[in-house]
Design a protein around this motif. Sequence first.
Motif, short mmCIF file in Angstrom:
data_model
loop_
_atom_site.label_atom_id
_atom_site.label_comp_id
_atom_site.label_asym_id
_atom_site.label_seq_id
_atom_site.Cartn_x
_atom_site.Cartn_y
_atom_site.Cartn_z
N THR A 106 1.84 119.37 51.11
CA THR A 106 3.08 119.28 50.33
C THR A 106 3.43 117.83 50.03
O THR A 106 3.84 117.50 48.91
CB THR A 106 4.23 119.97 51.08
OG1 THR A 106 3.89 121.33 51.33
CG2 THR A 106 5.51 119.91 50.27
N ASN A 107 3.30 116.95 51.01
CA ASN A 107 3.60 115.54 50.78
C ASN A 107 2.66 114.92 49.75
O ASN A 107 3.08 114.08 48.95
CB ASN A 107 3.55 114.77 52.10
CG ASN A 107 4.83 114.91 52.90
OD1 ASN A 107 5.86 114.35 52.55
ND2 ASN A 107 4.77 115.66 53.99
N GLN A 108 1.42 115.33 49.76
CA GLN A 108 0.47 114.86 48.76
C GLN A 108 0.85 115.35 47.37
O GLN A 108 0.84 114.61 46.39
CB GLN A 108 -0.93 115.34 49.13
CG GLN A 108 -1.93 115.46 47.99
CD GLN A 108 -2.27 114.13 47.35
OE1 GLN A 108 -1.84 113.07 47.83
NE2 GLN A 108 -3.01 114.17 46.28
N THR A 109 1.25 116.62 47.27
CA THR A 109 1.63 117.20 45.98
C THR A 109 2.85 116.50 45.40
O THR A 109 2.93 116.24 44.19
CB THR A 109 1.92 118.70 46.15
OG1 THR A 109 0.72 119.37 46.55
CG2 THR A 109 2.43 119.32 44.85
N MET A 110 3.83 116.17 46.25
CA MET A 110 5.04 115.50 45.78
C MET A 110 4.71 114.16 45.14
O MET A 110 5.21 113.83 44.06
CB MET A 110 6.00 115.30 46.96
CG MET A 110 6.60 116.59 47.49
SD MET A 110 7.40 116.38 49.11
CE MET A 110 8.68 115.18 48.73
N LEU A 111 3.86 113.38 45.78
CA LEU A 111 3.47 112.08 45.23
C LEU A 111 2.72 112.26 43.91
O LEU A 111 2.99 111.56 42.93
CB LEU A 111 2.60 111.32 46.23
CG LEU A 111 1.99 110.01 45.73
CD1 LEU A 111 3.08 108.98 45.43
CD2 LEU A 111 1.01 109.45 46.75
N ALA A 112 1.79 113.19 43.89
CA ALA A 112 0.99 113.41 42.68
C ALA A 112 1.87 113.85 41.51
O ALA A 112 1.70 113.38 40.37
CB ALA A 112 -0.10 114.45 42.95
N ASN A 113 2.84 114.74 41.77
CA ASN A 113 3.74 115.18 40.71
C ASN A 113 4.50 114.01 40.10
O ASN A 113 4.68 113.94 38.87
CB ASN A 113 4.73 116.21 41.25
CG ASN A 113 4.10 117.56 41.50
OD1 ASN A 113 3.02 117.87 41.00
ND2 ASN A 113 4.77 118.39 42.29
N LEU A 114 4.97 113.11 40.95
CA LEU A 114 5.74 111.97 40.46
C LEU A 114 4.86 111.03 39.63
O LEU A 114 5.23 110.63 38.52
CB LEU A 114 6.36 111.21 41.64
CG LEU A 114 7.15 109.95 41.27
CD1 LEU A 114 8.31 110.28 40.35
CD2 LEU A 114 7.64 109.24 42.53
N ILE A 115 3.69 110.69 40.15
CA ILE A 115 2.84 109.74 39.44
C ILE A 115 2.33 110.35 38.14
O ILE A 115 2.21 109.66 37.11
CB ILE A 115 1.69 109.26 40.34
CG1 ILE A 115 2.27 108.37 41.46
CG2 ILE A 115 0.64 108.49 39.54
CD1 ILE A 115 1.24 107.77 42.38
N ASP A 116 2.02 111.65 38.14
CA ASP A 116 1.58 112.30 36.91
C ASP A 116 2.59 112.08 35.79
O ASP A 116 2.21 111.74 34.65
CB ASP A 116 1.43 113.81 37.13
CG ASP A 116 0.17 114.16 37.91
OD1 ASP A 116 -0.71 113.28 38.07
OD2 ASP A 116 0.06 115.33 38.35
N VAL A 117 3.87 112.25 36.09
CA VAL A 117 4.90 112.14 35.07
C VAL A 117 5.13 110.69 34.66
O VAL A 117 5.16 110.36 33.47
CB VAL A 117 6.22 112.77 35.56
CG1 VAL A 117 7.35 112.50 34.57
CG2 VAL A 117 6.04 114.27 35.75
N ILE A 118 5.29 109.81 35.64
CA ILE A 118 5.65 108.42 35.33
C ILE A 118 4.48 107.71 34.66
O ILE A 118 4.68 106.92 33.72
CB ILE A 118 6.10 107.67 36.59
CG1 ILE A 118 7.34 108.35 37.19
CG2 ILE A 118 6.39 106.21 36.26
CD1 ILE A 118 8.52 108.48 36.23
N GLU A 119 3.29 107.98 35.08
CA GLU A 119 2.14 107.33 34.45
C GLU A 119 2.02 107.75 32.99
O GLU A 119 1.61 106.95 32.14
CB GLU A 119 0.86 107.68 35.21
CG GLU A 119 -0.31 106.80 34.83
CD GLU A 119 -1.54 107.10 35.65
OE1 GLU A 119 -2.15 106.14 36.16
OE2 GLU A 119 -1.88 108.29 35.78
N ALA A 120 2.40 108.98 32.69
CA ALA A 120 2.31 109.47 31.31
C ALA A 120 3.38 108.90 30.40
O ALA A 120 3.16 108.70 29.20
CB ALA A 120 2.38 111.00 31.31
#
Length: 350
Positions: A88-102
Amino acid sequence: MIKNTALIAGATGQIGNSVLTYLSGQDNVEVIGLSRSPGANRLHPMIGVDLTDAADCRYKLGHLREVTHIIYAARNDHFGGKPESAATNQTMLANLIDVIEACAQDLRHVHLVHGTKYYGHQRWPSPVPYREDLPRGQFENYYFLQQDFVERRQKGRSWNWSISRPHTFCDLSTDQARSITLLIAVYASVLRELGLPLFYPGTRESFRAKTQFTWLPLLAKAIDWMSTDSRCANQAYNIVNGDAWSWEQLWPLFASYFQMDVAGPRPGSLNDFMADKENIWQQLVARHGLQPTGLHSLVQWPYGDYVFSIQWDVVSDMAKARRDGFADQNDSKKMWVDSFDFFRRQKLIP
């Protein structure tokens, strides 16, 4: 002057709030906080978002084109001392970076706040001091997943990353139950009311083991340094006060402050010992005009059991940070006394 915009995930937690407070005092930084439940009357822009939900992240954060720095201090909800979900902690980070990087036009840096659980301090003794290049242990840890993720993701990107590894963080928060400084102050106050000396609630081995602390304003300054100094690109750093003490060395200081006799180890669970002490606490609150608080909401007693459960030295090496330009340190003994003084001024302890 180049203007940075720092997006702070976990901004209402102890670490995130300390970073937000520090960066808000810098002339060249705008701050935006993220929290699942930001609350009202915040002094800084704050977005309520569920980082476990990719769709919510896209909807709430997809417009943040100005973000230059991500400071990730979020953690999935957990109780002190209990295992945390790595996935879950990994998913939270990935979700954030996916959006901000885009959406971000000029993302430059991603900082992750981790800790000495990276070295397995909670599992077994290891040679100290801990150095950042020690091999990983064979156990599950969301730190490993998050670091591997940013290392993979960063390849070929214009941004870089850094990681801080504090230990037993301390600050002057009055609304965070996972505070070891406030926990010990309340514990001492209850024992004194009972006419008891200041017993150490752990084993002799734990009493004698060396440990360290991280003053959160120090960590916030270090995170700013790591996020902006090119020497820190794609590096992890231990960040602690710089001194190491055993509880055996600190216990007389605490007893003297609260005008109590000092006592050695009396192993047992703090959570169990405090289970029937609510009436004692309410008597103290009434007699001394303290803020109306509940004994089991003011501090998290299982967190104390976790802190005092470590039977071996936990000491981190700060040489790498010193080498690369971060020279700040903090006097832990003064930190403890100043914290107790502050809690008294705030009418949290007698």
